[in-house]
Design a protein around this motif. Structure first.
Motif, PDB file in Angstrom:
ATOM      1  N   UNK A  39       0.837  -1.198   0.000  1.00 32.07           N
ATOM      2  CA  UNK A  39       0.000   0.000   0.000  1.00 32.07           C
ATOM      3  C   UNK A  39       0.869   1.244   0.000  1.00 32.07           C
ATOM      4  N   UNK A  40       0.410   2.273  -0.742  1.00 33.51           N
ATOM      5  CA  UNK A  40       1.086   3.574  -0.752  1.00 33.51           C
ATOM      6  C   UNK A  40       0.025   4.652  -0.911  1.00 33.51           C
ATOM      7  N   UNK A  41       0.190   5.745  -0.160  1.00 25.76           N
ATOM      8  CA  UNK A  41      -0.833   6.800  -0.145  1.00 25.76           C
ATOM      9  C   UNK A  41      -0.208   8.182  -0.256  1.00 25.76           C
ATOM     10  N   UNK A  42      -0.942   9.084  -0.943  1.00 27.33           N
ATOM     11  CA  UNK A  42      -0.742  10.525  -0.783  1.00 27.33           C
ATOM     12  C   UNK A  42      -1.970  11.002  -0.029  1.00 27.33           C
ATOM     13  N   UNK A  43      -1.785  11.382   1.217  1.00 25.13           N
ATOM     14  CA  UNK A  43      -2.902  11.708   2.099  1.00 25.13           C
ATOM     15  C   UNK A  43      -2.878  13.190   2.446  1.00 25.13           C
ATOM     16  N   UNK A  44      -4.051  13.829   2.395  1.00 29.42           N
ATOM     17  CA  UNK A  44      -4.201  15.222   2.824  1.00 29.42           C
ATOM     18  C   UNK A  44      -5.155  15.237   4.002  1.00 29.42           C
ATOM     19  N   UNK A  45      -4.732  15.878   5.089  1.00 32.01           N
ATOM     20  CA  UNK A  45      -5.501  15.880   6.330  1.00 32.01           C
ATOM     21  C   UNK A  45      -6.346  17.150   6.387  1.00 32.01           C
ATOM     22  N   UNK A  46      -7.664  16.958   6.496  1.00 32.29           N
ATOM     23  CA  UNK A  46      -8.594  18.089   6.580  1.00 32.29           C
ATOM     24  C   UNK A  46      -9.087  18.234   8.007  1.00 32.29           C
ATOM     25  N   UNK A  47     -10.163  18.970   8.181  1.00 31.37           N
ATOM     26  CA  UNK A  47     -10.617  19.287   9.534  1.00 31.37           C
ATOM     27  C   UNK A  47     -11.094  18.052  10.281  1.00 31.37           C
ATOM     28  N   UNK A  48     -11.864  17.189   9.625  1.00 27.52           N
ATOM     29  CA  UNK A  48     -12.404  16.033  10.335  1.00 27.52           C
ATOM     30  C   UNK A  48     -12.260  14.740   9.542  1.00 27.52           C
ATOM     31  N   UNK A  49     -11.420  14.748   8.509  1.00 28.02           N
ATOM     32  CA  UNK A  49     -11.195  13.537   7.734  1.00 28.02           C
ATOM     33  C   UNK A  49      -9.888  13.676   6.971  1.00 28.02           C
ATOM     34  N   UNK A  50      -9.468  12.586   6.368  1.00 22.47           N
ATOM     35  CA  UNK A  50      -8.343  12.639   5.451  1.00 22.47           C
ATOM     36  C   UNK A  50      -8.801  12.092   4.104  1.00 22.47           C
ATOM     37  N   UNK A  51      -8.264  12.673   3.038  1.00 19.71           N
ATOM     38  CA  UNK A  51      -8.615  12.233   1.695  1.00 19.71           C
ATOM     39  C   UNK A  51      -7.345  11.772   1.001  1.00 19.71           C
ATOM     40  N   UNK A  52      -7.503  10.923  -0.036  1.00 17.93           N
ATOM     41  CA  UNK A  52      -6.362  10.308  -0.714  1.00 17.93           C
ATOM     42  C   UNK A  52      -6.394  10.635  -2.203  1.00 17.93           C
ATOM     43  N   UNK A  53      -5.820  11.759  -2.623  1.00 16.56           N
ATOM     44  CA  UNK A  53      -5.736  12.027  -4.065  1.00 16.56           C
ATOM     45  C   UNK A  53      -4.845  11.011  -4.778  1.00 16.56           C
ATOM     46  N   UNK A  54      -3.953  10.381  -4.020  1.00 11.03           N
ATOM     47  CA  UNK A  54      -3.141   9.306  -4.563  1.00 11.03           C
ATOM     48  C   UNK A  54      -3.265   8.097  -3.659  1.00 11.03           C
TER      49      UNK A  54
END
Length: 714
Positions: A39-54
């Protein structure tokens, strides 16, 4: 946690959504390939969740959803500490052991390096993940650090590019706003009436992308709004929407009542707020709407309504633009109000100089006067009618040279003298004009102008007409059959030039149904158009108005021919000869007359007026005539539109009862029915049932006659 401003910039750059991004997916593949992790991720941390554009290798449904709550996030610790997080087995790390990512995502070994935005703020991480314990080598971490730096560069480039686009949009918006302000100033500066303001508002609305733009003005009592026109509103808006009280549940009413603008991003939002109002509007693709109160200082003048084809997000810039439009509308209405007040004073003075038209048996008279200016000037156009006796009258119309108070004063004096001559001197029109010209010189008025005088004398078949023309536009006659005749005998010299000039009388005849039209040159003269072309346009317009009532004819001609900016005064005087009953009714001997009706819709209006004429000649009360015309119109419409020819109307006037029948070539009897509110027909029989004294149907093999009776008095 990522800072709020950083999150906002990610949102503006389109990176804060749970959507796969090709560039960041490439970084995830590089990590997976270089480090050999599942597994490999590009993760962006927001106010109440994280999203994975990659993202690569996540178990479902997380790989498809591309988001997790922060309860399943190791990356949040990378962002909070702004340092890499490297663990060989997260299950034995106290602050990670309870993280939902271990159980739901299968995260055991984790190595994540921070990703930074253009301002150096950590906003996420590039991470390698293994589902088994794994010691990370120095080579693994060095590779991950390099890839994280490259990923940071990509993110910074994307955010910076979006920021540049945003700044460019701001600059373009500011430029557009400056141009808008200039356009608004120029557009509304020339408005001289509330109608002008509404027209210019429609053009401005189109300029800012709105499909419709309407202006509703507040009445003097401050309790009701009225749209100046429905032409610039949604086609699905019913006629009843033109007027509304301030206490109604309508967008314009609420905006006026609260004195605050209302914005609706789409039709669903509007419908949720005003369900009853929305239900009455036909579906026509309109989405966004706004309602903007218009002020003069603190005084409410009205409301501007704008509508768009698509949903709109009313951001600060859009709100400023639309409220600016409302502000300029307020300035324009203020200026128009001052102009119209001055104009009202002037036209009141003008109207005081024009007496009301008299009543005369067997003819209909109508007139109008339209001033050319919005200032305090008045013109020299005038008209008058003098009834000599029951069988004779004199019509006159004229135009004194000039457009100022002096011209108005001269007009008043000439008109009064001619009126007196017509009453006191039993002379033909040419003599009356000669007397007027001599008095003009002898009393030192020194006025100049044009005039037509026409004397009408009753005959058994209609009226004999004698007229004389002092340099004025030629009178017209609209014959009963729709033909237009120009009384184009050569005009004599205008008034005020040579008092001894020869003047001539000319003759014609008016039969029942014929209309004599007198008018001033403002109706037919226009810069850039020849007089012949304008006269042809007037003849065409008069022919088209053959079915219009005499009372509406002068105004209808002015509306059609004097559109836009009116440069000259206009006066119009019309006289129509009524039809008469061949002999008057007597006790025990009713009077009867019959008329064939062409099987066309245009014949309905003429036939209806014929019925009114005949009843008027028998002294039937006006209120009875109005009901008779309504019912006759229904019968004629049904016969023309739904039955076969031939069609004929019969009027029988007795001592106490009027009986009117309409015959057609169909044997189908009318039925009493209750049409739905949206149906346009089906109410004729209801009218007969409710308004007639009696009604019935006489049918035979060749057709039927539908008749009704009314009492001759109220």
């Amino acid at each position: 946690m990522t800072e709020a401003q950083a999150i906002r910039e990610l949102v503006e750059a389109g990176l804060a959504g749970p959507t796969a991004d090709e560039s960041f997916d490439r970084f995830a593949r590089l990590v997976q390939r270089q480090l050999g992790v599942p597994m490999a991720l590009v993760s962006l941390v927001l106010e109440d969740e994280q999203v994975f554009p990659g993202a690569l290798g996540l178990p479902e449904p997380y790989q498809s959803r591309r988001r997790t709550p922060l309860t399943h996030s190791f990356c949040q610790y990378v962002v909070d500490d702004t340092l890499p997080l490297v663990v060989a087995d997260a299950r034995v790390v106290p602050h990670l052991a309870d993280n939902g990512a271990i159980h739901d995502l299968g995260v055991v070994a984790y190595a994540g390096f921070p990703i930074f935005d253009p301002r150096g703020r950590a906003v996420g991480s590039l991470c390698a993940i293994d589902g088994r314990p794994r010691p990370w080598t120095d080579a693994d971490l060095a590779t991950l650090a390099d890839l994280a730096a490259a990923c940071t560069s990509e993110l910074r480039l994307r955010v910076a590019r979006e920021r540049a686009r945003r700044m460019q949009r701001v600059a373009l918006t500011a430029n557009r706003r400056s141009r808008l302000l200039l356009d608004l100033s120029e557009t509304f500066a020339s408005a001289q009436s509330v109608g002008d303001v509404a027209e210019r508002l429609a053009a401005v609305g189109a300029g800012i992308g709105a499909r419709y733009a309407g202006l509703a003005t507040l009445d003097p009592a401050g309790v009701r709004l009225t749209y100046t026109t429905l032409d610039h509103l949604e086609p699905g808006v019913p006629r009843t929407f033109r007027r509304m009280r301030l206490d109604e549940a309508r967008g314009a009413s609420v905006a006026a009542r609260t004195r605050e603008p209302l914005f609706f991003r789409d039709h669903a939002t509007y419908s949720a707020t005003f369900p009853e109002a929305a239900a009455m509007i036909a579906a026509d693709g309109v989405e966004a709407r706004c309602f903007l109160p218009v002020f003069s200082a603190t005084t409410l003048l009205g409301v501007v309504a704008l509508a768009w084809d698509s949903a709109q997000e009313f951001d600060d810039d859009a709100v400023k633009t639309q409220t600016t439009v409302a502000t300029y509308v307020g300035h324009a209405l203020d200026r128009v109000r001052l102009l119209e007040e001055r104009h009202r004073v002037a036209t009141t003075l003008q109207a005081a100089m024009l007496t009301a038209l008299p009543e005369m048996r067997s003819v209909e008279l109508a007139a109008t006067y339209a001033s050319a200016t919005r200032t305090d000037q008045v013109g020299g156009d005038w008209y008058d009618t003098v009834v000599i006796d029951d069988d004779a009258c004199v019509l006159m119309i004229g135009d004194v040279t000039g457009h100022d108070m002096r011209a108005a004063a001269q007009m008043g004096q000439l008109r009064s003298m001619l009126r007196t001559f017509a009453w006191c001197q039993d002379e033909p029109p040419a003599t009356l004009l000669r007397l007027l010209d001599r008095a003009n010189r002898g009393l030192s008025l020194h006025a100049s102008g044009t005039a037509v005088v026409a004397r009408l004398d009753r005959t058994p078949r209609g009226f004999d007409v004698v007229w004389s023309n002092a340099g004025h536009p030629a009178p017209l006659v609209l014959r009963a059959d729709g033909e237009v005749e120009t009384l184009d005998a050569a005009p004599d010299l205008m008034l005020g030039v040579l008092p001894g000039a020869a003047r001539h009388d000319h003759r014609t005849r008016l039969l029942p149904g014929d209309t004599l039209l007198l008018y001033t040159d403002g109706l037919v003269e226009r810069r850039g158009t020849s007089y012949g072309d304008r006269l042809a346009s007037l003849r065409e317009a008069l022919a088209d108005q053959a079915g219009v009532s005499t009372s509406a004819l002068p105004d209808a001609l002015v509306r059609r021919l004097v559109a836009g900016s009116q440069r000259d005064d206009v006066a119009v005087l019309a006289l129509r000869v009524r039809h008469t009953m061949p002999h008057l009714p007597r006790p025990g001997r009713p009077a009867t007359v019959r008329r064939d009706v062409p099987h066309t819709s245009t014949a309905i209006g003429r036939s209806r007026r014929w019925v009114d004429d005949v009843l008027e000649s028998c002294d039937v009360a006006p209120s009875v005539r109005r009901v008779a015309m309504l019912l006759t119109s229904e019968l004629l419409t049904n016969a023309v539109q739904h039955a076969r020819p031939p069609v004929a109307a019969t009027v029988e006037v007795g001592h106490r009862v009027v009986r009117i029948g309409v015959r057609d070539g169909s044997t189908e009897r009318p039925r009493l029915r209750s049409p739905e509110p949206h149906e346009t027909g089906g109410r004729g029989v209801q009218f007969l049932e409710r308004c007639a004294l009696r009604w019935g149907v006489d049918a035979d093999a060749e057709g039927k006659t539908v008749w009704f009776e009314l009492a001759t008095t109220d």
